[in-house]
Design a protein around this motif. Structure first.
Motif, PDB file in Angstrom:
ATOM      1  N   LYS A  63      25.267  38.969  -6.013  1.00 48.58           N
ATOM      2  CA  LYS A  63      25.137  39.697  -4.741  1.00 48.58           C
ATOM      3  C   LYS A  63      24.675  38.756  -3.636  1.00 48.58           C
ATOM      4  CE  LYS A  63      23.967  44.096  -6.878  1.00 48.58           C
ATOM      5  NZ  LYS A  63      22.882  45.034  -7.175  1.00 48.58           N
ATOM      6  N   HIS A  67      26.508  37.776  -0.098  1.00 51.92           N
ATOM      7  CA  HIS A  67      25.857  37.865   1.210  1.00 51.92           C
ATOM      8  C   HIS A  67      25.913  36.513   1.932  1.00 51.92           C
ATOM      9  CE1 HIS A  67      23.290  41.371  -0.538  1.00 51.92           C
ATOM     10  NE2 HIS A  67      24.510  41.756  -0.222  1.00 51.92           N
ATOM     11  N   ILE A  89      25.429  41.486   7.639  1.00 45.90           N
ATOM     12  CA  ILE A  89      24.219  41.657   6.836  1.00 45.90           C
ATOM     13  C   ILE A  89      23.472  42.859   7.411  1.00 45.90           C
ATOM     14  CG2 ILE A  89      21.983  40.596   6.272  1.00 45.90           C
ATOM     15  CD1 ILE A  89      24.363  39.393   4.749  1.00 45.90           C
ATOM     16  N   HIS A  93      20.233  44.840   2.872  1.00 51.25           N
ATOM     17  CA  HIS A  93      20.320  43.567   2.157  1.00 51.25           C
ATOM     18  C   HIS A  93      18.966  42.852   2.163  1.00 51.25           C
ATOM     19  CE1 HIS A  93      24.747  43.868   3.404  1.00 51.25           C
ATOM     20  NE2 HIS A  93      24.672  44.185   2.121  1.00 51.25           N
ATOM     21  N   ASN A 153      20.674  37.966  10.096  1.00 45.99           N
ATOM     22  CA  ASN A 153      21.101  36.792   9.320  1.00 45.99           C
ATOM     23  C   ASN A 153      19.923  35.838   9.104  1.00 45.99           C
ATOM     24  OD1 ASN A 153      23.782  37.707   9.268  1.00 45.99           O
ATOM     25  ND2 ASN A 153      24.216  36.715  11.219  1.00 45.99           N
ATOM     26  N   TYR A 156      17.403  37.449   6.755  1.00 44.86           N
ATOM     27  CA  TYR A 156      17.894  37.389   5.376  1.00 44.86           C
ATOM     28  C   TYR A 156      17.616  36.006   4.777  1.00 44.86           C
ATOM     29  CZ  TYR A 156      20.879  37.868   1.291  1.00 44.86           C
ATOM     30  OH  TYR A 156      21.332  37.914  -0.001  1.00 44.86           O
TER      31      TYR A 156
END
Length: 186
Positions: A63, A67, A89, A93, A153, A156
């Motif tokens: 996963k 991403h 994203i 997430h 982003n 993340y």
């Protein structure tokens, strides 16, 4: 892909490449550096996933790799019209990473010192992924100072580096690898 497809196009022989959308840029362009670093990270995640680790970690890392491809494509896009066609994203997430971090942390002893990376190949690969992720985050932050970048982003990538640190500790625990504390002044 057709069997006639070739990996080489010869269009990059003079040191330029195309962003998604067609804009030609030098191969040292900041966007190329960003998605190239994320691609490097993605490759190390694959190496980590190939280790003898629990299947739940391997599935989670798949996963993560998906991403990372999303983030790579977003940094490779040159136009708003192209960005609109790409996946993104989401907060979910980021929350997926936070949940995984929290679950692993519940089983770990408290951290009272910095630790030296190592102890088992899977632990070391997780630390390498962490450091590449931090570099990717820095490169992407540099771009965000002059260009519109979706903050999710960046968030993340920040959380993902934390995930790799906690994963390294969790793998060390599961593999009976000794965490060696850093002792300043040695």
């Amino acid at each position: 892909m057709s069997k006639d497809w070739k990996i080489y196009t010869k269009t990059g022989d003079d040191g330029e490449t195309s962003l998604i959308g067609g804009t030609r840029v030098p191969k040292h362009h900041e966007r190329i550096e960003a998605y190239g670093t994320i691609d490097e990270l993605n490759s190390f995640v694959g190496l980590l996933r190939d280790q003898q680790i629990d299947a739940s970690y391997r599935n989670f890392l798949i996963k993560v790799q998906e991403h990372l491809f999303v983030i790579e494509s977003l940094f490779a896009a040159d136009k708003e019209s192209v960005l609109e066609t790409l996946p993104g994203i989401s907060c979910d997430h980021v929350q997926m990473l936070e949940k995984a971090i929290d679950e692993m942390n519940e089983e770990l002893p408290p951290l009272t010192n910095f630790i030296l990376p190592g102890g088992h190949p899977a632990v070391s690969y997780s630390h390498v992924a962490r450091t590449i992720c931090r570099r990717a985050e820095r490169v992407c932050l540099r771009i965000s100072r002059q260009n519109e970048v979706d903050k999710l982003n960046l968030k993340y990538l920040n959380r993902l580096s934390d995930y790799f640190f906690v994963l390294a500790r969790k793998l060390a625990l599961e593999m009976n690898a000794v965490e060696i504390p850093w002792k300043p002044g040695c």
